[in-house]
Design an enzyme around this catalytic site. Structure first.
Site, PDB file in Angstrom:
ATOM      1  N   GLN A  98      -5.611  -8.945   6.209  1.00 27.57           N
ATOM      2  CA  GLN A  98      -5.649  -7.623   6.638  1.00 27.57           C
ATOM      3  C   GLN A  98      -6.978  -7.266   7.478  1.00 27.57           C
ATOM      4  O   GLN A  98      -6.889  -6.603   8.336  1.00 27.57           O
ATOM      5  CB  GLN A  98      -5.264  -6.525   5.663  1.00 27.57           C
ATOM      6  N   CYS A 128       0.181   2.128   6.604  1.00 25.74           N
ATOM      7  CA  CYS A 128       0.476   0.699   6.761  1.00 25.74           C
ATOM      8  C   CYS A 128       0.523  -0.163   5.461  1.00 25.74           C
ATOM      9  O   CYS A 128      -0.003   0.224   4.518  1.00 25.74           O
ATOM     10  CB  CYS A 128      -0.740   0.174   7.754  1.00 25.74           C
ATOM     11  N   SER A 136     -11.502   0.911   4.053  1.00 28.59           N
ATOM     12  CA  SER A 136     -11.417   1.648   2.610  1.00 28.59           C
ATOM     13  C   SER A 136     -11.820   0.804   1.515  1.00 28.59           C
ATOM     14  O   SER A 136     -11.929  -0.277   1.487  1.00 28.59           O
ATOM     15  CB  SER A 136      -9.844   2.032   2.237  1.00 28.59           C
ATOM     16  N   HIS A 184      -8.758   4.137  -1.615  1.00 27.85           N
ATOM     17  CA  HIS A 184      -7.596   3.499  -1.641  1.00 27.85           C
ATOM     18  C   HIS A 184      -6.903   2.867  -2.752  1.00 27.85           C
ATOM     19  O   HIS A 184      -7.039   1.615  -2.880  1.00 27.85           O
ATOM     20  CB  HIS A 184      -7.331   2.695  -0.048  1.00 27.85           C
ATOM     21  N   CYS A 198       0.706  -1.404  -0.022  1.00 27.47           N
ATOM     22  CA  CYS A 198      -0.102  -0.077  -0.231  1.00 27.47           C
ATOM     23  C   CYS A 198       0.815   1.412  -0.076  1.00 27.47           C
ATOM     24  O   CYS A 198       0.380   2.348  -0.564  1.00 27.47           O
ATOM     25  CB  CYS A 198      -0.977   0.034   1.302  1.00 27.47           C
TER      26      CYS A 198
END
Length: 397
Positions: A151, A383, A252, A353, A91
């Site tokens: 995640q 992150c 997101s 995102h 990311c």
């Protein structure tokens, strides 16, 4: 050490990262070409002066494979002599691209570098690059015998450790949409968003210029009715104490996007007639627990503050990527951050995102906020999968 200066940052308005989204009918290389062209046109920099194009992209497969940075600059009409490289720090890929660009300039290796990022999650779905194969291998499996988790489960673990309840997560998420909608209404994003003409699946052609992921009517009460996204019977047995609070509303959304930033050295400012908007003050990158996965922005921030000699009170704004609501909330609690300075114009829960593009998007939003408020120092951190994070501090000029 030489200085590195930020001249401009541009991005596309977010598109929903699924079929039918505003950008879903456009090849990802075209999205990136568009922001590269816009960046050089806005700054007046001859593309032939660009010494490298460092590109963040996470799913480097299919239409995003074969070094999409090089593909995009050729599509943008840059001279064939301009090179490019595509990198993947998950990311944080385009934030790392910016940091690499600034570090190249500060070291004296380069004078003019573009850092950029792209991700079309509608055309190259998340996880596509694994091809359904085991990406960990036996040594990682032996080190973490209970297994790593996705995640979403990590976000649940972060919420549990920092005692973040569902109502707090949903309230934060609704506020992200409220702030982003208010910023849009006030024209805050107009300086960073470049319009792009797109053709929708039904053949309609339109100019896309407003973030498609913002839901102005979002309320905490409405989000409270959403079901948890990541609970399974197997995971519930492994983590019996989890509250299972992570939903589509406090995460997101899947997003399409592209963004780009121009970084130059001091010695070419006068030569090219450029006015810097900010300078780079410090960088940090670190790793953390890959099961918790999303907590590394905390030590990354501590690391960059220690390196620069700054404290939280010196920062006028901070952009902490809202991959999931527990990430910025845990970060803020651990660092003693001012909630008013945290993603003051909304974050990824509202603005989207687009994985490889998000780091540069955060940088542009951070810079615009410092300019609007008269702030001096700003920090961005994000992150990243497998328990990593970047942190970058800029100073508005």
């Amino acid at each position: 050490m030489a200085e590195a200066y930020l001249i401009d940052v541009v991005r596309l308005a977010s598109g929903k990262g699924k079929p039918g989204g505003a950008l879903s009918g456009t090849h990802p290389a075209v999205l990136l070409s568009h922001v590269l062209t816009a960046l050089t046109e806005r700054t007046g920099v001859d593309p032939a002066r660009v010494e490298d194009v460092i590109t963040g992209c996470v799913q480097q497969v299919g239409e995003q494979s074969m070094n999409i940075g090089r593909t995009a600059l050729l599509g943008a009409g840059f001279p064939e002599t301009v090179p490019a490289v595509s990198i993947n720090r998950q990311c944080g890929s385009s934030q790392q691209a910016v940091d690499f660009a600034a570090q190249a300039v500060m070291s004296g290796f380069a004078d003019v570098v573009i850092a950029c990022g792209v991700e079309s999650m509608s055309r190259v779905p998340i996880g596509a690059s694994t091809l359904g194969l085991d990406t960990d291998g036996p040594e990682v499996a032996a080190r973490y015998p209970e297994g790593l988790v996705n995640q979403g489960v990590s976000a649940e673990l972060v919420a549990q450790r920092w005692k973040l309840e569902r109502d707090e997560l949903d309230a934060f998420s609704a506020e992200s949409h409220r702030r982003a909608a208010a910023a849009t209404e006030a024209g805050f994003f107009d300086g960073e968003v470049v319009p792009i003409d797109v053709t929708l699946p039904d053949g309609t052609t339109l100019t896309h210029r407003v973030d498609e992921t913002i839901r102005a009517a979002t309320s905490a009460e409405g989000l409270a009715g959403l079901r948890a996204s990541f609970r399974t019977d197997e995971l519930a047995a492994r983590f019996p104490d989890l509250g299972w609070q992570i939903t589509p509303g406090n995460s997101s959304p899947l997003t399409d996007g592209a963004s780009a930033a121009l970084v130059v050295s001091e010695r070419v400012l006068e030569e090219l007639g450029l006015t810097p908007r900010a300078r780079f003050v410090g960088f940090a990158v670190t790793g953390d627990d890959p099961v918790l996965m999303l907590t590394a922005p905390i030590p990354a921030t501590q690391k960059v503050l220690a390196r620069t000699g700054l404290g939280m009170d010196d920062l006028d704004a901070y952009e902490v990527n809202e991959a999931f609501a527990p990430v910025p909330l845990a970060w803020a609690r651990e660092l003693g951050a001012d909630p008013a300075k945290l993603n003051p114009n909304g974050g990824a829960i509202a603005l989207g995102h687009a994985l490889g593009s998000s780091g540069t998007r955060l940088l542009g939003t951070l810079l615009a906020d410092l300019e609007q408020t008269g702030g001096r120092y700003g920090l961005q951190t994000m992150c990243e999968a497998a328990g990593m994070a970047n942190a970058t501090i800029i100073e508005r000029l």
